[in-house]
Design a protein around this motif. Structure first.
Motif, PDB file in Angstrom:
ATOM      1  N   GLN A 105     -36.785   2.115 -32.323  1.00 28.05           N
ATOM      2  CA  GLN A 105     -36.199   0.251 -31.208  1.00 28.05           C
ATOM      3  C   GLN A 105     -36.653   0.862 -30.075  1.00 28.05           C
ATOM      4  OE1 GLN A 105     -31.664   1.320 -33.091  1.00 28.05           O
ATOM      5  NE2 GLN A 105     -31.502  -0.801 -32.440  1.00 28.05           N
ATOM      6  N   LEU A 106     -37.404   1.798 -29.584  1.00 36.78           N
ATOM      7  CA  LEU A 106     -37.729   2.552 -28.281  1.00 36.78           C
ATOM      8  C   LEU A 106     -39.084   1.731 -27.894  1.00 36.78           C
ATOM      9  CD1 LEU A 106     -35.045   3.275 -27.742  1.00 36.78           C
ATOM     10  CD2 LEU A 106     -35.654   5.455 -26.976  1.00 36.78           C
ATOM     11  N   SER A 107     -39.990   1.705 -26.746  1.00 37.70           N
ATOM     12  CA  SER A 107     -40.735   1.370 -26.553  1.00 37.70           C
ATOM     13  C   SER A 107     -41.747   3.047 -26.373  1.00 37.70           C
ATOM     14  CB  SER A 107     -41.486   0.732 -24.990  1.00 37.70           C
ATOM     15  OG  SER A 107     -40.884   1.870 -24.161  1.00 37.70           O
ATOM     16  N   GLY A 108     -43.529   3.218 -26.319  1.00 40.72           N
ATOM     17  CA  GLY A 108     -44.047   4.215 -26.483  1.00 40.72           C
ATOM     18  C   GLY A 108     -43.783   4.937 -25.040  1.00 40.72           C
ATOM     19  N   GLY A 109     -43.212   4.682 -24.244  1.00 42.02           N
ATOM     20  CA  GLY A 109     -43.249   4.886 -22.780  1.00 42.02           C
ATOM     21  C   GLY A 109     -41.515   6.030 -22.973  1.00 42.02           C
ATOM     22  N   GLN A 110     -40.889   5.112 -23.980  1.00 41.52           N
ATOM     23  CA  GLN A 110     -39.392   5.669 -23.249  1.00 41.52           C
ATOM     24  C   GLN A 110     -38.848   6.730 -24.410  1.00 41.52           C
ATOM     25  OE1 GLN A 110     -37.754   1.861 -24.870  1.00 41.52           O
ATOM     26  NE2 GLN A 110     -36.497   1.403 -22.670  1.00 41.52           N
ATOM     27  N   GLN A 111     -39.856   6.341 -25.909  1.00 44.88           N
ATOM     28  CA  GLN A 111     -39.805   8.085 -26.515  1.00 44.88           C
ATOM     29  C   GLN A 111     -40.636   9.197 -25.956  1.00 44.88           C
ATOM     30  OE1 GLN A 111     -41.216   6.915 -31.147  1.00 44.88           O
ATOM     31  NE2 GLN A 111     -41.004   4.406 -30.849  1.00 44.88           N
ATOM     32  N   GLN A 112     -41.881   8.768 -25.753  1.00 43.42           N
ATOM     33  CA  GLN A 112     -42.181  10.393 -25.087  1.00 43.42           C
ATOM     34  C   GLN A 112     -40.914  10.689 -24.275  1.00 43.42           C
ATOM     35  OE1 GLN A 112     -43.885  12.250 -26.105  1.00 43.42           O
ATOM     36  NE2 GLN A 112     -46.203  11.699 -25.675  1.00 43.42           N
ATOM     37  N   ARG A 113     -40.692  10.031 -22.962  1.00 45.06           N
ATOM     38  CA  ARG A 113     -39.306  10.304 -22.465  1.00 45.06           C
ATOM     39  C   ARG A 113     -38.688  11.129 -23.290  1.00 45.06           C
ATOM     40  NH1 ARG A 113     -38.280   5.721 -18.305  1.00 45.06           N
ATOM     41  NH2 ARG A 113     -38.792   4.242 -19.817  1.00 45.06           N
ATOM     42  N   VAL A 114     -38.031  10.949 -24.775  1.00 51.00           N
ATOM     43  CA  VAL A 114     -37.376  11.365 -24.639  1.00 51.00           C
ATOM     44  C   VAL A 114     -36.996  13.022 -25.733  1.00 51.00           C
ATOM     45  CG1 VAL A 114     -35.358  11.077 -27.232  1.00 51.00           C
ATOM     46  CG2 VAL A 114     -35.973   9.740 -25.330  1.00 51.00           C
ATOM     47  N   ALA A 115     -38.887  12.698 -25.798  1.00 47.59           N
ATOM     48  CA  ALA A 115     -39.644  13.762 -26.090  1.00 47.59           C
ATOM     49  C   ALA A 115     -39.302  14.953 -25.152  1.00 47.59           C
ATOM     50  CB  ALA A 115     -41.464  13.504 -26.837  1.00 47.59           C
ATOM     51  N   ILE A 116     -39.977  14.434 -24.274  1.00 47.38           N
ATOM     52  CA  ILE A 116     -39.633  15.474 -23.128  1.00 47.38           C
ATOM     53  C   ILE A 116     -38.290  15.910 -22.971  1.00 47.38           C
ATOM     54  CG2 ILE A 116     -40.222  15.747 -20.625  1.00 47.38           C
ATOM     55  CD1 ILE A 116     -42.388  13.759 -20.745  1.00 47.38           C
ATOM     56  N   ALA A 117     -36.993  15.024 -23.123  1.00 49.52           N
ATOM     57  CA  ALA A 117     -35.849  15.665 -22.913  1.00 49.52           C
ATOM     58  C   ALA A 117     -35.861  16.175 -24.207  1.00 49.52           C
ATOM     59  CB  ALA A 117     -35.182  14.603 -22.975  1.00 49.52           C
ATOM     60  N   ARG A 118     -35.697  16.172 -25.393  1.00 48.87           N
ATOM     61  CA  ARG A 118     -35.633  17.142 -26.526  1.00 48.87           C
ATOM     62  C   ARG A 118     -36.188  18.632 -26.433  1.00 48.87           C
ATOM     63  NH1 ARG A 118     -38.017  14.939 -31.853  1.00 48.87           N
ATOM     64  NH2 ARG A 118     -40.252  15.726 -31.492  1.00 48.87           N
ATOM     65  N   ALA A 119     -37.295  18.929 -25.883  1.00 48.67           N
ATOM     66  CA  ALA A 119     -38.242  20.188 -25.467  1.00 48.67           C
ATOM     67  C   ALA A 119     -37.317  20.267 -24.580  1.00 48.67           C
ATOM     68  CB  ALA A 119     -39.840  19.912 -25.082  1.00 48.67           C
ATOM     69  N   LEU A 120     -37.238  20.212 -22.842  1.00 41.12           N
ATOM     70  CA  LEU A 120     -36.498  20.520 -22.156  1.00 41.12           C
ATOM     71  C   LEU A 120     -34.926  20.714 -22.494  1.00 41.12           C
ATOM     72  CD1 LEU A 120     -37.079  18.167 -19.420  1.00 41.12           C
ATOM     73  CD2 LEU A 120     -38.129  20.388 -19.820  1.00 41.12           C
ATOM     74  N   ALA A 121     -34.407  20.634 -23.593  1.00 39.69           N
ATOM     75  CA  ALA A 121     -33.169  20.861 -23.895  1.00 39.69           C
ATOM     76  C   ALA A 121     -33.042  21.856 -24.916  1.00 39.69           C
ATOM     77  CB  ALA A 121     -32.219  19.540 -25.298  1.00 39.69           C
ATOM     78  N   MET A 122     -33.907  22.644 -24.660  1.00 38.87           N
ATOM     79  CA  MET A 122     -33.952  23.839 -25.449  1.00 38.87           C
ATOM     80  C   MET A 122     -34.134  25.196 -24.294  1.00 38.87           C
ATOM     81  SD  MET A 122     -33.511  23.390 -29.082  1.00 38.87           S
ATOM     82  CE  MET A 122     -34.017  25.181 -29.357  1.00 38.87           C
ATOM     83  N   LYS A 123     -34.355  24.264 -22.696  1.00 39.26           N
ATOM     84  CA  LYS A 123     -34.382  25.189 -22.049  1.00 39.26           C
ATOM     85  C   LYS A 123     -35.863  26.034 -21.763  1.00 39.26           C
ATOM     86  CE  LYS A 123     -29.541  24.899 -20.285  1.00 39.26           C
ATOM     87  NZ  LYS A 123     -28.860  24.222 -21.594  1.00 39.26           N
ATOM     88  N   PRO A 124     -36.810  25.428 -22.406  1.00 35.67           N
ATOM     89  CA  PRO A 124     -38.150  26.363 -22.396  1.00 35.67           C
ATOM     90  C   PRO A 124     -38.298  27.126 -21.508  1.00 35.67           C
ATOM     91  CG  PRO A 124     -38.560  24.451 -22.504  1.00 35.67           C
ATOM     92  CD  PRO A 124     -37.571  24.491 -22.629  1.00 35.67           C
ATOM     93  N   LYS A 125     -39.519  28.256 -21.664  1.00 34.56           N
ATOM     94  CA  LYS A 125     -40.008  29.066 -20.658  1.00 34.56           C
ATOM     95  C   LYS A 125     -40.854  28.262 -19.737  1.00 34.56           C
ATOM     96  CE  LYS A 125     -37.906  33.080 -21.678  1.00 34.56           C
ATOM     97  NZ  LYS A 125     -39.176  34.886 -22.592  1.00 34.56           N
ATOM     98  N   VAL A 126     -41.591  27.773 -21.020  1.00 35.95           N
ATOM     99  CA  VAL A 126     -42.683  26.710 -20.892  1.00 35.95           C
ATOM    100  C   VAL A 126     -43.211  25.900 -21.500  1.00 35.95           C
ATOM    101  CG1 VAL A 126     -44.378  28.351 -22.619  1.00 35.95           C
ATOM    102  CG2 VAL A 126     -45.216  27.062 -20.372  1.00 35.95           C
ATOM    103  N   MET A 127     -43.766  24.412 -20.929  1.00 34.10           N
ATOM    104  CA  MET A 127     -43.176  23.505 -21.741  1.00 34.10           C
ATOM    105  C   MET A 127     -45.605  23.037 -21.918  1.00 34.10           C
ATOM    106  SD  MET A 127     -41.101  21.209 -21.760  1.00 34.10           S
ATOM    107  CE  MET A 127     -41.176  19.616 -22.057  1.00 34.10           C
ATOM    108  N   LEU A 128     -45.462  22.496 -23.244  1.00 37.78           N
ATOM    109  CA  LEU A 128     -46.473  22.349 -23.536  1.00 37.78           C
ATOM    110  C   LEU A 128     -46.837  20.837 -23.782  1.00 37.78           C
ATOM    111  CD1 LEU A 128     -47.787  25.118 -26.046  1.00 37.78           C
ATOM    112  CD2 LEU A 128     -48.158  25.101 -24.201  1.00 37.78           C
TER     113      LEU A 128
END
Lengths: 258, 216
Positions: A152-175
Motif C-alpha cells: 500500500q506504500l509508494s516505492g520511496g516510502q517502502q525503501q525508507r521503511v526498509a532503512i528503518a527495518r535495518a536500523l532497528a537492529m542497531k547495526p555497526k555498518v549499513m550496506l
C-alpha cells in the motif's frame, strides 16, 4: 593511483570496521571480484560506483555473505565472517542491508516489518520494539503508515521503511545496494535525504549507487570499480575533479554528457 | 430412491467415518507434508535427499500399494493394529503427504528470493526465515492446490472400504449387496454423501483464496 591504493590497504587492521583482504569470486568462468582489498573505518561513508557488471553489487552482498566468496577474507569489527550457521546469523544482525527492490516482508505490516528483527533475533520485548520502531518510522517520515501493508506504500516510502527495518537492529555498518535504482525520480530524493541524515549522524555506510550527487554530498571516499577490480579509491573531490584512470575518466564523461 | 431413505442411518454412520478418516489423515498429511517440504529446501543435503526420494516414490505408486503396505506388510513386521482404521489412516496420510510436500515446495519457490535475503540480513536463522517469512507467504499461495489435494484425499479414503474399513464406500458395498434391485440408487446415495464433503471444501478453497491473497 597505485600509491593511493597501497596507502589504503596499509591502514592498521584494527582501525577498520569492515575489512576485505584479497577477496576473489567467480561465477563459473566469469571473475567477478578480482583480488579486492578494502578497509572501511568506523563512521566512514564509502560510495561504490562503476558501470553495470563491474561487481559492485556482488561486493556489497559479499560483505554480509549473501554471496559466498572463493578466497580471501572479510572481517566485520575484527571478526572473520563465518561460513554458515548461528555465528553468521549473529554477525549479520550487526550489518544492516538495504536492497534495490526493498524486500519488505509482504505479509507483515510496516510496523511488524521493523519490529520482527528486534523481537525474534534480539529478544526485545514487543512493547519496547514497538516504541523504538515507531520512533524510527517517524524519523524516516512514514510513522503514519505503520498499520499498512508494504504494497500500500509508494516505492520511496517502502525503501525508507526498509532503512528503518535495518536500523532497528542497531547495526555497526549499513550496506546499501543501489537503494534508489528502482525508484521513480521524484522519490529518489526522499530516500537520499534519509541516507544523508544517517551519514551526518556518523553511521558507517557502504553505498552502491549511481547517484553522483549523493557521492559528492555525503561520501568520505569514492571507490570506483570496473571489471571486478577496484580501480580508484579517492575522496569525492579528487575523484570527480581529477580521476586518475582512463576507465574512470571514460565513465565520468559518459555521466556528465547527459 | 426408497433405499436411500431406508438406509439413512448406515449412510450417516459411513459419512461420519469417512469424514473422520479424511480429517485425521488430512491433518497428519498437512503437518508431515510441510515438514517434507521444509526438508526439501533445507541446507542439509541428507534431508533434501530423503524428502526427494520419499516424494518421488510415494507420489508415483498407486494408493492401493500404500494400503497393502499399511494393512498387510506392517503387521508382518510386527506393527499390529486393533482396527483397520489405523492402517487406513497411515496409508492415506503417507500417500497424501507426498502431494502436500510438492504443493508446499512450489509455494516456497513462488516467494521471491529477496524475502529470504532480507530475513537473513537482519540475522534470522534458517528455521526462522522459513517459519516466519517464507512459509506464511508460501502457504497462502498454495491454499487452492492444497484443498484440491484434500478433496482427492476424501475420495481416496474410499479405498479403505476395500480393506474392511466400514466407511461410506464400505457401507455402499454392503447396501448394494442387500438391495440388488436398487444398486443404482445405493450408489447415487453414496455419491451424494461424498459431495456433501467435497463441494463445501471447494467452496471453502474459493473463499480462502480470496481472503489470504497478498499484494506485492
Amino acid at each position: 593511483m597505485f600509491a593511493r591504493f597501497i596507502l589504503m590497504t596499509t591502514q592498521l587492521p584494527g582501525d577498520a570496521l569492515v575489512s576485505l583482504n584479497a577477496v576473489n569470486k567467480h561465477y563459473g568462468q566469469l571473475h567477478v571480484l578480482k583480488d579486492i582489498n578494502l578497509q572501511v573505518r568506523k563512521g566512514e561513508v564509502v560510495v561504490v560506483i562503476g558501470p553495470s557488471g563491474s561487481g559492485k553489487s556482488t561486493l556489497c552482498r559479499a560483505i554480509n555473505r549473501l554471496e559466498t566468496i572463493d578466497d580471501g577474507d572479510i572481517a566485520i569489527d575484527g571478526k572473520q565472517l563465518p561460513a554458515e550457521g548461528k555465528e553468521l546469523a549473529r554477525l549479520r544482525a550487526d550489518v544492516g542491508m538495504v536492497f534495490q527492490s526493498f524486500n519488505l516482508f509482504a505479509h507483515k505490516t510496516i510496523l511488524e516489518n521493523v519490529t520482527l528483527g528486534p523481537i525474534k533475533v534480539k529478544g526485545v520485548s514487543k512493547a519496547e520494539a514497538d516504541k523504538e520502531a515507531m520512533a524510527l518510522l517517524e524519523r524516516v517520515g512514514v510513522g503514519h503508515q505503520a498499520p499498512k501493508l508494504p504494497a500500500q506504500l509508494s516505492g520511496g516510502q517502502q525503501q525508507r521503511v526498509a532503512i528503518a527495518r535495518a536500523l532497528a537492529m542497531k547495526p555497526k555498518v549499513m550496506l546499501f545496494d543501489e537503494p534508489t535504482s528502482a525508484l521513480d525520480p521524484e522519490m529518489i530524493n526522499e530516500v537520499l535525504d534519509v541516507m544523508i541524515q544517517l551519514a551526518k549522524e556518523g553511521m558507517t555506510m557502504i553505498v552502491v549507487t549511481h547517484e553522483m550527487g549523493f557521492a559528492r554530498k555525503a561520501a568520505d571516499r569514492v571507490v570506483f570499480m570496473a571489471d571486478g577490480q577496484i580501480v580508484e579509491d579517492a575522496t569525492p573531490e579528487e575523484f570527480f575533479t581529477n580521476p586518475q584512470s582512463s576507465r574512470a575518466k571514460d565513465f565520468l564523461s559518459k555521466l556528465l554528457t547527459h | 430412491m426408497d433405499v436411500i431413505i431406508e438406509s439413512l442411518p448406515q449412510y450417516w454412520d459411513g459419512f461420519l467415518r469417512t469424514l473422520f478418516l479424511a480429517a485425521v489423515s488430512g491433518i497428519i498429511a498437512l503437518v508431515v507434508g510441510t515438514l517434507l517440504a521444509a526438508a526439501r529446501v533445507s541446507p542439509v543435503a541428507a534431508l533434501r535427499g530423503f524428502s526427494m526420494a520419499y516424494v518421488e516414490v510415494v507420489r508415483n505408486t498407486p494408493l492401493t500399494i500404500a494400503f497393502f503396505f499399511a494393512a498387510v506388510v506392517l503387521p508382518r513386521l510386527g506393527v499390529t493394529f486393533q482396527q483397520f482404521e489405523i492402517a487406513a489412516i497411515i496409508a492415506l496420510s503417507a500417500y497424501t503427504s507426498a502431494f502436500i510436500a510438492e504443493a508446499v515446495r512450489s509455494g516456497v519457490n513462488s516467494v521471491p528470493i529477496g524475502q529470504a535475503e532480507a530475513a537473513r540480513s537482519i540475522g534470522m536463522k534458517f528455521g526462522q526465515v522459513l517459519s516466519l517469512i517464507i512459509l506464511p507467504q508460501a502457504l497462502r499461495t498454495v491454499v487452492p492446490p492444497l484443498i484440491n489435494i484434500l478433496i482427492a484425499l476424501v475420495k481416496n479414503s474410499s479405498v479403505a472400504g476395500a480393506f474392511f474399513v466400514l466407511e461410506l464406500f464400505g457401507y455402499g458395498k454392503q447396501l448394494a449387496n442387500d438391495h440388488g434391485d436398487a444398486v443404482m440408487w445405493v450408489l447415487v446415495g453414496v455419491a451424494f454423501f461424498y459431495l456433501l464433503i467435497t463441494v463445501p471444501l471447494g467452496y471453502l478453497a474459493h473463499q480462502v483464496e480470496r481472503k489470504v491473497a497478498i499484494a506485492r
